[in-house]
Design an enzyme around this catalytic site. Sequence first.
Site, PDB file in Angstrom:
ATOM      1  N   GLU A   1      15.281 -41.674  -8.813  1.00  0.00           N
ATOM      2  CA  GLU A   1      16.697 -41.484  -8.455  1.00  0.00           C
ATOM      3  C   GLU A   1      17.456 -40.733  -9.547  1.00  0.00           C
ATOM      4  OE1 GLU A   1      14.915 -44.316  -8.447  1.00  0.00           O
ATOM      5  OE2 GLU A   1      15.964 -45.898  -7.353  1.00  0.00           O
TER       6      GLU A   1
ATOM      7  N   CYS B   1      19.673 -47.306 -11.654  1.00  0.00           N
ATOM      8  CA  CYS B   1      19.806 -46.263 -10.637  1.00  0.00           C
ATOM      9  C   CYS B   1      20.995 -46.524  -9.711  1.00  0.00           C
ATOM     10  CB  CYS B   1      18.508 -46.144  -9.855  1.00  0.00           C
ATOM     11  SG  CYS B   1      17.161 -45.549 -10.915  1.00  0.00           S
TER      12      CYS B   1
END
Lengths: 142, 142
Positions: B48, B79
């Site tokens: 991510e 993330c």
Amino acid sequence: MRIALALAAEAGAAGEVPVGAVVVREGVIVGRAANATRRLNDPTAHAEILAIRAAAAHLNAERLTDCALYVTLEPCAMCAGAIAHARIARLYYAAADPKGGAVEHGGRIFAQPTCHHRPEVYPGIGEAEAAALLRTFFASRR
Amino acid sequence: MRIALALAAEAGAAGEVPVGAVVVREGVIVGRAANATRRLNDPTAHAEILAIRAAAAHLNAERLTDCALYVTLEPCAMCAGAIAHARIARLYYAAADPKGGAVEHGGRIFAQPTCHHRPEVYPGIGEAEAAALLRTFFASRR
């Protein structure tokens, strides 16, 4: 922390939210950075993330075991998560951040059962200076 | 999500935890990445984070407003925090992660009052395939 505060002041002067971070291993600085989300056009470029990445690159290691992180503001969820992933041993932060912090506020990342590494946490060192930098910065933007 | 799953499979074949992520804006992929913490020696190099950084660099923007993120595993605290900072509009993830996730588990980042942006969240798309990739990867390590 004095170096982290100087990095924070530099960031503020450059128009970035004034936060600085330093990673230390056995008394030696292995990574340092100031917040640079604007300059780098990178929403992940908080001081802690950049300092951790610099330290990991410098040490050629994915884990910063035996390292301490000094940062001028209570880490947010992103940075607290990165600190856990990096296995930072000790976290020193200056000012608390009731609005965005995730150590003693919000998601309290290190207190979660899903957190796989908890650093020792020492808040408050350099708090007055760090808070003054942030106050001055945000006052000048209003 | 099919592309994110293919990236996850590539990561697994390379010895990384198999997670892939794709950032899409108006139907066009603007960032894509697989987990690369080992290869890059970077504890922040989750799929991510790398995909968000790639998209921000590509769009020359700190904020990924109007973008959707597709990722094969429920984001961790780091993330999820990055997704909020990046102002991602919609988050699609495949497998839930009870051990390390921070969307529906742990710090539940988007549910905190300290979270300044909440994406729309759509879990479960591609769940079976993503979970199988992770299961096979971890079984092969034991």
